[in-house]
Motif scaffolding. Structure first.
Motif, PDB file in Angstrom:
ATOM      1  N   ILE A  52       1.006  -0.701   0.088  1.00 38.49           N
ATOM      2  CA  ILE A  52       0.401   0.428   0.477  1.00 38.49           C
ATOM      3  C   ILE A  52       1.049   1.081   0.395  1.00 38.49           C
ATOM      4  O   ILE A  52       1.625   1.529   1.265  1.00 38.49           O
ATOM      5  N   SER A  53       0.539   2.290  -0.830  1.00 34.01           N
ATOM      6  CA  SER A  53       1.334   3.643  -1.177  1.00 34.01           C
ATOM      7  C   SER A  53       0.633   4.729  -0.733  1.00 34.01           C
ATOM      8  O   SER A  53      -0.120   5.101  -1.506  1.00 34.01           O
ATOM      9  N   ARG A  54       1.516   5.538  -0.152  1.00 37.25           N
ATOM     10  CA  ARG A  54       1.175   6.745  -0.115  1.00 37.25           C
ATOM     11  C   ARG A  54       1.195   7.958  -1.153  1.00 37.25           C
ATOM     12  O   ARG A  54       2.963   7.873  -1.122  1.00 37.25           O
ATOM     13  N   LYS A  60      -2.424   3.858  -3.096  1.00 38.58           N
ATOM     14  CA  LYS A  60      -2.933   3.103  -4.637  1.00 38.58           C
ATOM     15  C   LYS A  60      -1.524   1.381  -3.363  1.00 38.58           C
ATOM     16  O   LYS A  60      -1.366   1.746  -2.516  1.00 38.58           O
ATOM     17  N   ARG A  62      -1.349  -2.664  -4.626  1.00 35.77           N
ATOM     18  CA  ARG A  62      -0.039  -3.692  -5.342  1.00 35.77           C
ATOM     19  C   ARG A  62      -1.151  -4.474  -5.212  1.00 35.77           C
ATOM     20  O   ARG A  62      -0.980  -5.282  -3.691  1.00 35.77           O
ATOM     21  N   THR A  90     -13.546   0.624  -5.059  1.00 35.25           N
ATOM     22  CA  THR A  90     -13.521   1.054  -6.572  1.00 35.25           C
ATOM     23  C   THR A  90     -15.057   1.137  -7.265  1.00 35.25           C
ATOM     24  O   THR A  90     -16.045  -0.244  -6.911  1.00 35.25           O
ATOM     25  N   TRP A 106      -1.430  -2.973 -10.346  1.00 36.47           N
ATOM     26  CA  TRP A 106      -1.668  -1.309  -9.126  1.00 36.47           C
ATOM     27  C   TRP A 106      -2.974  -0.849  -8.983  1.00 36.47           C
ATOM     28  O   TRP A 106      -4.096  -0.659 -10.558  1.00 36.47           O
ATOM     29  N   THR A 107      -3.989  -0.487  -8.104  1.00 35.21           N
ATOM     30  CA  THR A 107      -5.105   0.057  -8.653  1.00 35.21           C
ATOM     31  C   THR A 107      -5.092   1.707  -8.551  1.00 35.21           C
ATOM     32  O   THR A 107      -3.713   1.844  -8.745  1.00 35.21           O
ATOM     33  N   GLY A 108      -5.555   2.068  -9.414  1.00 33.06           N
ATOM     34  CA  GLY A 108      -5.818   3.568  -9.487  1.00 33.06           C
ATOM     35  C   GLY A 108      -5.348   4.212  -8.087  1.00 33.06           C
ATOM     36  O   GLY A 108      -5.295   4.220  -6.883  1.00 33.06           O
ATOM     37  N   GLY A 109      -4.957   5.755  -8.426  1.00 29.88           N
ATOM     38  CA  GLY A 109      -5.074   6.385  -6.750  1.00 29.88           C
ATOM     39  C   GLY A 109      -6.602   7.040  -6.476  1.00 29.88           C
ATOM     40  O   GLY A 109      -7.158   7.111  -7.079  1.00 29.88           O
ATOM     41  N   ILE A 110      -6.501   6.359  -5.508  1.00 33.69           N
ATOM     42  CA  ILE A 110      -7.688   6.627  -4.564  1.00 33.69           C
ATOM     43  C   ILE A 110      -7.716   8.309  -3.083  1.00 33.69           C
ATOM     44  O   ILE A 110      -6.701   7.815  -3.170  1.00 33.69           O
ATOM     45  N   SER A 111      -8.410   8.840  -3.222  1.00 32.56           N
ATOM     46  CA  SER A 111      -7.886  10.307  -2.899  1.00 32.56           C
ATOM     47  C   SER A 111      -7.503   9.807  -1.297  1.00 32.56           C
ATOM     48  O   SER A 111      -8.970   9.561  -0.548  1.00 32.56           O
TER      49      SER A 111
END
Length: 367
Positions: A52-54, A60, A62, A90, A106-111
Motif C-alpha cells: 500500500i503506497s501513499r 494505491k 499492489r 472501486t 496496481w489500483t488507481g489512486g484513491i484520493s
C-alpha cells in the motif's frame, strides 16, 4: 404413538449399522464446499494485497495473484480508514481482472479525501481485495492488508527494485521513492528464503537522493549458501534494522527467483559506419538474457578526442537476446571528427550487469 416410536427405533438401528459398516464419513475438511469444488481448489487463483503506497494526492495498492492459475472473474477493492470507518470501493462498473499467475497490478489512486483524511495525516488503512467474494480462490483468508502511515509523509522511502545474479555474486538495486533526501545510512540483508541463511551488509549504505537509485556492492553467492548456478529465492531487505525513518516501512524488501538457466545480457559493438555527416553505431546483445536497465554509448576519435556520447536523459535500452539496434551520432563536419581511428564503447558507466564485462569496446579505423 406406538407406530411412531417403532419408526424411531428402526431409524436409530439403521444409523448404528451405517456407522459400524463405515458408511457415515467424517465431516469434510472444508465444510460447505461440494466435493467437486474442493477438488478444484488447487486450480484457482489466490489474490493478495502486497503493498500500500501513499503519495501527495492519495493511496494505491499492489494486488497480486500468487497461485499458478488465473480466472476470468473480476473483482473490486475496498479501502477503509480504520480510525473513522470511512471507506471507498472501486467502481464495480469497471472492475479489476484477476492478474495472470505470479503477476501483480496496481489500483488507481484513491484520493485521501475519499477516505476522510488529509494526505499528511496519520492513518491506519485496510485494503481488501475482492471484498465482495466474487472470485473463487485457493485461499479466502489472505485478501486484506493493514498499514499505518505517519502523520507527515515528507520522508524518504527505501525500496528494493531489482536483484541480479552474476557468475559469482548478487547485487541489488535500491531506490529512494520518497519526496525528500536523507543523510541517514542503513544495512542491507540478503536471505536465502528456503534455508533462512542470511548476510547483513553492515558496511553502511547511504540513502539515495530522492527519485534516484543505487546498486549494492557485490555479495558473494556463498554467504547465503548459493553456488551462483542453483535454483534459489533470495530476499533482499533495505534498512533491515530500521535505522531510517521512512514514509512507508512495509515496502523495503523484494524476493527474486533464480534458476540454473538464469542468464545475463552481453553488450557488444557490432559495427560503425559513416552516414552523411554523422556516424551510425550498431550494437548487439549477444547474451542469453536481457535487462530493464539502460546505458550510454560513446564514440571517441583516438587522435583529436572529438567525442559523441548519447545523452544521460535518453539512455539506450538493452536489446532482446540475439538482437541489435542502431544509434546515429550528432553531425560533425570539422576535421576533428573524421577521418581517423575511433574507440566505440557501449555501457560506458557499467550500468548493466553482463555475462562478459570485457568486450564492451571496439577500435575501428576509417580512411
Amino acid at each position: 404413538m406406538k407406530h411412531g416410536l417403532g419408526g424411531l427405533l428402526l431409524l436409530a438401528a439403521a444409523l448404528s449399522l451405517q456407522v459400524a459398516c463405515g458408511a457415515v464419513d467424517e465431516a469434510p475438511e472444508a465444510p460447505g464446499l461440494g466435493v467437486a469444488e474442493q477438488a478444484t481448489r488447487g486450480l484457482l487463483p489466490d489474490l493478495t494485497v502486497e503493498e500500500i503506497s501513499r503519495s501527495s494526492g492519495g493511496f494505491k495498492a499492489r494486488l497480486c495473484n500468487r497461485a499458478s492459475h488465473g480466472s476470468e472473474s473480476t473483482f473490486t477493492v475496498l479501502m477503509t480508514n480504520d480510525g473513522t470507518g470511512s471507506s471507498f470501493q472501486t467502481n464495480p462498473v469497471y472492475p479489476f481482472s484477476v492478474p495472470a499467475p505470479g503477476t501483480c497490478i496496481w489500483t488507481g489512486g484513491i484520493s485521501c479525501t475519499q477516505l476522510g483524511v488529509g494526505c499528511k495525516d496519520f492513518i491506519t488503512l485496510t485494503v481488501h481485495v475482492d471484498d465482495t467474494n466474487n472470485v473463487i480462490e485457493t485461499y479466502e483468508d489472505n485478501n486484506t492488508m493493514t498499514v499505518s502511515f505517519r502523520e507527515d509523509p515528507t520522508l524518504p522511502d527505501l525500496t528494493v527494485e531489482e536483484v541480479i545474479r552474476t557468475t559469482g555474486a548478487y547485487h541489488a538495486r535500491y531506490c529512494n521513492r520518497g519526496i525528500v533526501d536523507s543523510s541517514a545510512t542503513f544495512a542491507m540483508r540478503f536471505r536465502n528464503v528456503a534455508t533462512g541463511q542470511s548476510f547483513d551488509m553492515t558496511n553502511p549504505l547511504t540513502v539515495p537522493a530522492q527519485g534516484t537509485c543505487a546498486w549494492t556492492p557485490q555479495l558473494p553467492c556463498i554467504v547465503v549458501g548459493s553456488n551462483c548456478a542453483d535454483t534459489i529465492d533470495v530476499q533482499v531487505t533495505a534498512d533491515v534494522n530500521g535505522a531510517v525513518s521512512e514514509w512507508s516501512e512495509v515496502n523495503n524488501d523484494a524476493v527474486a527467483h533464480f534458476t540454473p538457466s538464469y542468464a545475463l545480457p552481453d553488450l557488444v559493438v557490432s559495427n560503425v559506419w559513416r552516414q552523411g555527416s554523422a556516424y551510425v553505431v550498431s550494437y548487439c546483445n549477444q547474451g542469453l538474457g536481457t535487462s530493464t536497465l539502460r546505458f550510454q554509448l560513446r564514440l571517441m576519435n583516438a587522435t583529436s578526442w572529438w567525442t559523441y556520447q548519447t545523452p544521460s536523459y535518453a539512455p539506450l535500452p538493452v536489446p532482446a537476446p540475439g538482437q541489435c539496434a542502431q544509434v546515429e551520432t550528432s553531425t560533425c563536419l570539422g576535421p576533428s571528427c573524421w577521418p581517423g581511428s575511433f574507440w566505440v564503447t557501449v555501457d560506458v558507466s557499467n550500468d548493466v550487469f553482463e555475462s562478459n564485462e570485457s568486450n564492451n569496446q571496439r577500435y575501428m579505423t576509417f580512411p
